[in-house]
Design an enzyme around this catalytic site. Sequence first.
Site, PDB file in Angstrom:
ATOM      1  N   ASN A 166       0.805  -1.228   0.000  1.00 41.12           N
ATOM      2  CA  ASN A 166       0.000   0.000   0.000  1.00 41.12           C
ATOM      3  C   ASN A 166       0.840   1.281   0.000  1.00 41.12           C
ATOM      4  OD1 ASN A 166       0.789  -0.664   2.612  1.00 41.12           O
ATOM      5  ND2 ASN A 166      -1.100   0.048   3.563  1.00 41.12           N
ATOM      6  N   GLU A 262       3.454  -4.922  12.341  1.00 50.39           N
ATOM      7  CA  GLU A 262       2.388  -3.911  12.232  1.00 50.39           C
ATOM      8  C   GLU A 262       1.369  -4.507  11.287  1.00 50.39           C
ATOM      9  OE1 GLU A 262       0.023  -1.591  10.836  1.00 50.39           O
ATOM     10  OE2 GLU A 262       1.547  -0.229  10.027  1.00 50.39           O
ATOM     11  N   CYS A 297      -4.148  -0.105   6.863  1.00 51.65           N
ATOM     12  CA  CYS A 297      -4.536  -0.809   8.087  1.00 51.65           C
ATOM     13  C   CYS A 297      -5.020   0.137   9.168  1.00 51.65           C
ATOM     14  CB  CYS A 297      -3.387  -1.683   8.608  1.00 51.65           C
ATOM     15  SG  CYS A 297      -1.761  -0.991   8.413  1.00 51.65           S
ATOM     16  N   GLU A 475       6.388   1.687  16.248  1.00 54.32           N
ATOM     17  CA  GLU A 475       7.205   2.303  15.213  1.00 54.32           C
ATOM     18  C   GLU A 475       6.985   3.818  15.203  1.00 54.32           C
ATOM     19  OE1 GLU A 475       7.651  -1.128  11.876  1.00 54.32           O
ATOM     20  OE2 GLU A 475       5.740  -0.069  11.847  1.00 54.32           O
TER      21      GLU A 475
END
Length: 501
Positions: A166, A262, A297, A475
């Site tokens: 993405n 993630e 996400c 992150e």
Amino acid sequence: MVAVASAAKTEPLLPNLPSHRDPYYAGRWQKPKSPRYVDSISPGTGEPLGPVVDGSAADAEAAIAAAKAAFAEWRRVPPLERAKMLRAIADVLRKNGEELAMIDAADCGNPYAEMVRDAQMGAAQLDFYAGLVTEMKGASIPMGPDAVNFSVREPFGVIGRIIPFNHPFMFVAGKSAAPLAAGNTIVVKPPEQAPLSSLRLAELIDGILPPGVWNVVPGGKEVGQVLASHPDVAKVALIGSVPTGRAVMKAAADTLKPVTLELGGKNALIAFPDADLDAVSAAVVDGMNFTWCGQSCGSTSRAFVHEKIYDAVLERVKHSVKRYKPGIPTDPATTMGSIVSKAQYDRVLRYIDAGKQDGARLIAGGKPPSDPSLANGFYVEATVFADVTMDMRIGKEEIFGPILSIFKWRAENEMLAQVNQVEYGLTCSIWTNDLATAHRVAAAVEAGYVWINEVSKHFLGAPFGGYKQSGVGREEGIEELLSFTREKNIHINLKRRAGTH
């Protein structure tokens, strides 16, 4: 160079595609161990973008060996020297950001204008972690006058990084920053759906880093499996789906290597009756990230709107969603791109059918666009369902497509139970003008990244990550940098021994 559209008429631009399509490791382009190639196809036009190597386990192992050999010297490079190299890479990204953005637009289907911002964010992350290299600090522990005890932070070694489709370029550049700053070497597996910007990046930064420090092996599950399981890979980091995260974690378990994951989300936006109608209605649409077809996400794909403002919000949403109109991704005027692949396109259409079958009320979109110029791409209109409930598939399953589900709620405790009912816990957006409500609900939702009267934005320096099945680790802040180091404790006995002077 990228062709520039005229001011009078906006035309799709032409990407400057990479000339190298093979693995890059040990500082040079390598012949693949098994010469397997797959055609890269533009999801926005159906046009071929040329073959790319389908890397094998042997290719991944060779890249890991190169990274392991390079680590012995790279770890000894002074942190400020590593920082200079990261900043040099960031400069290259800024100079070539439009070119790289155009490659991603053609290869993954996201709009060119958004991909330019991705390039800027990738450069910003490199600069951010370059500025933190002196913050990898240990600590001293008091032991009295006869001893010194302290800890130091050291890099792990070879890091495997598995990148999603993405935001290909932003992730391959930005997610290399923290491991490199910490003194690790990297083997990157770019997304098999969109590998071209990673290969072009390798062409652009070739020679900035010592050979073997940063390596790229395109491929599919075979390459990912090696990165997750190989004993010479000290840590693996993934951005991807929950099933892929589980597979990576299982593969990493045999060598007890740490992971950063993630993963997915079925995130909630919660609107209270005191929220500003126009602001919350805009947020309901903006949080869905229709620009890249909901393929994010962090998208707030479930909007829980209080019954007192429900109808008014729906009316505004029906109008505001119209600004997202599918178009050719390489056209600078496009506000919404294409789905990344035929498989994902078919999945989205099945969920639209499921929403109708389960009794949700379709209030916008719900089909491919009728524009004949888009007939060869994977396009779906920005789709909004109202009157969704948690027993519907679109209400509880991650779709990763442009489908927004809107729920009506009355009782706060029941609404929060539904918000927390899913297995995911990545983001949540809360809209209220009452400070006590904001704090109470932020504490109650099971999500790792919460906005209040904001949605969708990331803030460099703020730790991003999820609860539950949405991932492991954080992150985008100093936590990410420290996660690529390990602590060593050193104890020194200062007592003089007999016979010494």
